[in-house]
Design a protein around this motif. Structure first.
Motif, mmCIF file in Angstrom:
data_model
loop_
_atom_site.group_PDB
_atom_site.id
_atom_site.type_symbol
_atom_site.label_atom_id
_atom_site.label_comp_id
_atom_site.label_asym_id
_atom_site.label_seq_id
_atom_site.Cartn_x
_atom_site.Cartn_y
_atom_site.Cartn_z
ATOM 1 N N SER A 86 -4.535 -1.404 -6.015
ATOM 2 C CA SER A 86 -4.928 -0.031 -5.735
ATOM 3 C C SER A 86 -3.899 0.643 -4.839
ATOM 4 O O SER A 86 -3.077 -0.014 -4.190
ATOM 5 N N LEU A 87 -3.953 1.956 -4.824
ATOM 6 C CA LEU A 87 -3.227 2.745 -3.833
ATOM 7 C C LEU A 87 -4.223 3.197 -2.777
ATOM 8 O O LEU A 87 -5.401 3.404 -3.072
ATOM 9 N N MET A 88 -3.732 3.343 -1.563
ATOM 10 C CA MET A 88 -4.561 3.891 -0.491
ATOM 11 C C MET A 88 -4.007 5.268 -0.159
ATOM 12 O O MET A 88 -2.804 5.424 0.062
ATOM 13 N N CYS A 89 -4.889 6.272 -0.157
ATOM 14 C CA CYS A 89 -4.410 7.643 -0.111
ATOM 15 C C CYS A 89 -4.728 8.342 1.215
ATOM 16 O O CYS A 89 -5.525 7.884 2.021
ATOM 17 N N THR A 90 -4.063 9.485 1.394
ATOM 18 C CA THR A 90 -4.309 10.360 2.530
ATOM 19 C C THR A 90 -5.154 11.542 2.084
ATOM 20 O O THR A 90 -5.384 11.753 0.890
ATOM 21 N N GLU A 91 -5.582 12.367 3.047
ATOM 22 C CA GLU A 91 -6.343 13.570 2.715
ATOM 23 C C GLU A 91 -5.513 14.557 1.912
ATOM 24 O O GLU A 91 -6.037 15.395 1.177
ATOM 25 N N GLN A 92 -4.167 14.485 2.044
ATOM 26 C CA GLN A 92 -3.285 15.399 1.329
ATOM 27 C C GLN A 92 -2.989 14.924 -0.086
ATOM 28 O O GLN A 92 -2.286 15.586 -0.836
ATOM 29 N N GLY A 93 -3.533 13.771 -0.459
ATOM 30 C CA GLY A 93 -3.268 13.243 -1.785
ATOM 31 C C GLY A 93 -2.035 12.383 -1.853
ATOM 32 O O GLY A 93 -1.599 11.977 -2.930
ATOM 33 N N GLY A 94 -1.451 12.081 -0.704
ATOM 34 C CA GLY A 94 -0.280 11.225 -0.664
ATOM 35 C C GLY A 94 -0.659 9.760 -0.588
ATOM 36 O O GLY A 94 -1.836 9.398 -0.559
ATOM 37 N N THR A 95 0.334 8.902 -0.549
ATOM 38 C CA THR A 95 0.119 7.463 -0.555
ATOM 39 C C THR A 95 0.397 6.854 0.806
ATOM 40 O O THR A 95 1.482 7.036 1.365
ATOM 41 N N VAL A 96 -0.571 6.123 1.330
ATOM 42 C CA VAL A 96 -0.367 5.347 2.554
ATOM 43 C C VAL A 96 0.348 4.053 2.199
ATOM 44 O O VAL A 96 1.326 3.667 2.828
ATOM 45 N N ASP A 97 -0.146 3.363 1.159
ATOM 46 C CA ASP A 97 0.432 2.085 0.747
ATOM 47 C C ASP A 97 -0.210 1.657 -0.569
ATOM 48 O O ASP A 97 -1.235 2.203 -0.985
ATOM 49 N N ASP A 98 0.400 0.683 -1.228
ATOM 50 C CA ASP A 98 -0.263 0.019 -2.346
ATOM 51 C C ASP A 98 -0.650 -1.374 -1.869
ATOM 52 O O ASP A 98 0.058 -1.985 -1.072
ATOM 53 N N LEU A 99 -1.773 -1.867 -2.334
ATOM 54 C CA LEU A 99 -2.292 -3.131 -1.815
ATOM 55 C C LEU A 99 -3.279 -3.753 -2.785
ATOM 56 O O LEU A 99 -3.663 -3.152 -3.787
ATOM 57 N N LEU A 100 -3.677 -4.982 -2.505
ATOM 58 C CA LEU A 100 -4.669 -5.695 -3.302
ATOM 59 C C LEU A 100 -5.996 -5.725 -2.571
ATOM 60 O O LEU A 100 -6.036 -5.770 -1.334
ATOM 61 N N VAL A 101 -7.086 -5.717 -3.345
ATOM 62 C CA VAL A 101 -8.432 -5.836 -2.792
ATOM 63 C C VAL A 101 -9.127 -6.993 -3.500
ATOM 64 O O VAL A 101 -9.218 -7.002 -4.732
ATOM 65 N N TYR A 102 -9.610 -7.959 -2.731
ATOM 66 C CA TYR A 102 -10.350 -9.108 -3.264
ATOM 67 C C TYR A 102 -11.817 -8.975 -2.894
ATOM 68 O O TYR A 102 -12.147 -8.671 -1.741
ATOM 69 N N CYS A 103 -12.699 -9.209 -3.878
ATOM 70 C CA CYS A 103 -14.138 -9.121 -3.639
ATOM 71 C C CYS A 103 -14.744 -10.523 -3.544
ATOM 72 O O CYS A 103 -14.732 -11.288 -4.515
ATOM 73 N N PHE A 104 -15.282 -10.863 -2.366
ATOM 74 C CA PHE A 104 -16.002 -12.121 -2.182
ATOM 75 C C PHE A 104 -17.484 -11.920 -2.492
ATOM 76 O O PHE A 104 -18.112 -12.754 -3.110
ATOM 77 N N ASP A 105 -18.036 -10.811 -2.032
ATOM 78 C CA ASP A 105 -19.357 -10.334 -2.440
ATOM 79 C C ASP A 105 -19.408 -8.863 -2.078
ATOM 80 O O ASP A 105 -18.415 -8.305 -1.594
ATOM 81 N N ASN A 106 -20.548 -8.192 -2.325
ATOM 82 C CA ASN A 106 -20.570 -6.737 -2.145
ATOM 83 C C ASN A 106 -20.562 -6.295 -0.689
ATOM 84 O O ASN A 106 -20.597 -5.099 -0.398
ATOM 85 N N GLU A 107 -20.496 -7.259 0.234
ATOM 86 C CA GLU A 107 -20.375 -6.927 1.651
ATOM 87 C C GLU A 107 -19.191 -7.639 2.300
ATOM 88 O O GLU A 107 -19.071 -7.670 3.515
ATOM 89 N N ARG A 108 -18.293 -8.194 1.477
ATOM 90 C CA ARG A 108 -17.139 -8.906 2.033
ATOM 91 C C ARG A 108 -15.939 -8.760 1.096
ATOM 92 O O ARG A 108 -15.966 -9.219 -0.036
ATOM 93 N N TYR A 109 -14.895 -8.101 1.613
ATOM 94 C CA TYR A 109 -13.682 -7.868 0.850
ATOM 95 C C TYR A 109 -12.468 -8.281 1.689
ATOM 96 O O TYR A 109 -12.482 -8.199 2.920
ATOM 97 N N LEU A 110 -11.419 -8.701 1.003
ATOM 98 C CA LEU A 110 -10.153 -9.012 1.652
ATOM 99 C C LEU A 110 -9.109 -8.046 1.120
ATOM 100 O O LEU A 110 -8.936 -7.914 -0.101
ATOM 101 N N VAL A 111 -8.416 -7.335 2.010
ATOM 102 C CA VAL A 111 -7.356 -6.419 1.583
ATOM 103 C C VAL A 111 -6.009 -6.980 2.028
ATOM 104 O O VAL A 111 -5.890 -7.594 3.087
ATOM 105 N N ILE A 112 -4.991 -6.755 1.194
ATOM 106 C CA ILE A 112 -3.660 -7.305 1.439
ATOM 107 C C ILE A 112 -2.652 -6.159 1.547
ATOM 108 O O ILE A 112 -2.149 -5.655 0.531
ATOM 109 N N PRO A 113 -2.345 -5.707 2.757
ATOM 110 C CA PRO A 113 -1.339 -4.661 2.925
ATOM 111 C C PRO A 113 0.071 -5.241 2.926
ATOM 112 O O PRO A 113 0.268 -6.442 3.155
#
Length: 357
Positions: A86-113
């Motif tokens: 995924s991309l992570m965005c700003t309010e202006q529609g720009g890009t903060v970074d691209d990264l991975l998101v892992y789902c362990f369950d619907n209340e636990r995620y791991l993000v990789i910046p």
């Protein structure tokens, strides 16, 4: 400022790696040659230390809403054991970074910046943190190894009990027994080949690294990682994900979501119809390598964009690059011109990815 070192720094030095500063870290750029390591991954299997990448857990009842607020891809589509880019965005529609998101369950995620953006990314998520959400930076606790190449499954299977052939791309094992350690094993990578990314405790990294190298695996540096990912048209962080809203078309990720990141909804409505730039592949016709930030011109030598990254492709034997161009010049076989130092060199737009297994 002193560059940081991964848990495998001494192992790299012992193997004769050429160490260079990268994203605030001292990292191996190559051990023998970039081409040799590139071919090892394309034809057999290679091992990368990418422990400079960040890791952060986003947990709690508000975890999903928090990630939906800042991510352009639809995190709600993830189920336990699956990951997404995924991309992570700003309010202006720009890009903060691209990264991975892992789902362990619907209340636990791991993000990789990305390494250089670790602190910025985590702070951005915290800035938009919803109630009942905990965000924990665990980057210093984890190492990350990438085993990549057509023989990667065969090699890794000899060290784990779970059937890896049942693990699809962007799927992961949340807790796999690897030797005498516990690790997160993901079928993913940054090379265009089949492969696995292994998230382990920093203190276990050397044991796993040594065990994999004993399986006739080639240690590879960031130089080969860059040529491999470029051939596969994989982005080099925000160099290929520009910060202006007019450039959003190039990622395609925003178009996948019926409900876009909440930060973008109003901005997109106001800017509907904005002319877009597109990320395209170019191949040099004249002599020269298209390097990052080199300008790209049309036949009237009017600037129409710029190169985001380029290299001499070991697989193709030609000089190629990714360029962000005015969409009027994005069609396949369009002739463009690249400014290389004091020369204007002819190139053409070609199909990407440059390499596909």
């Amino acid at each position: 400022m002193t560059n940081l070192r991964t848990a495998l720094y001494d192992a790299h030095v012992d193997l004769g790696a050429k160490m260079v500063p990268f994203g605030g870290w001292e990292m191996p750029v190559q051990y023998t040659s970039i081409k040799e390591e590139h071919y090892a991954v394309r034809n057999h299997v290679g091992l990368f230390d990418v422990s400079h990448m960040g890791e952060a857990f986003v947990e709690g009842e508000g975890a999903l809403e928090t990630l939906q607020t800042v991510m352009t891809n639809d995190v709600s589509k993830l189920t336990p054991g699956k990951a997404q880019y995924s991309l992570m965005c700003t309010e202006q529609g720009g890009t903060v970074d691209d990264l991975l998101v892992y789902c362990f369950d619907n209340e636990r995620y791991l993000v990789i910046p990305n390494a250089a953006n670790r602190n910025k990314d985590i702070e951005w998520i915290k800035k938009h943190q919803k109630p009942n959400t905990t965000i924990t930076d665990v980057s210093d606790d984890y190492a990350l190894l990438a085993l990549q190449g057509p023989k990667s499954e065969e090699v890794l299977q000899s060290l784990v009990s779970e059937p890896l052939n049942e693990l699809g791309f962007f799927q992961f094992l949340a807790e796999s027994k690897l030797l005498n350690t516990s690790a997160i094993i993901s079928r993913s990578g940054y090379t265009g080949e089949d492969g696995f990314e292994i998230y382990c405790k920093s203190e276990d990294a050397k044991t796993i690294w040594d065990a994999l190298l004993k399986q006739e695996v080639t240690p590879c540096g960031l130089g080969a990682r860059d040529t491999l990912r470029l051939e596969a048209r994989l982005h080099y962080t925000v160099k290929n994900c520009q910060t202006q809203l007019a450039h959003l078309k190039q990622s395609g990720l925003l178009l996948k979501r019926k409900r876009l990141s909440r930060l973008l909804v109003k901005k997109l409505a106001r800017r509907k119809g904005t002319r877009c730039a597109q990320l395209v592949g170019i191949e040099m016709i004249g002599k020269g390598i298209p390097r990052t930030d080199y300008p790209v011109y049309n036949e009237r030598e009017e600037m129409i964009g710029h190169v985001t990254s380029g290299t001499q492709s070991p697989t193709l034997g030609t000089n190629v690059g990714l360029a962000l161009l005015d969409e009027a010049y994005a069609a396949i076989d369009t002739t463009v011109r690249v400014g290389i130092r004091k020369r204007i060199v002819e190139a053409k737009v070609i199909q990407t990815p440059f390499y596909k297994r």
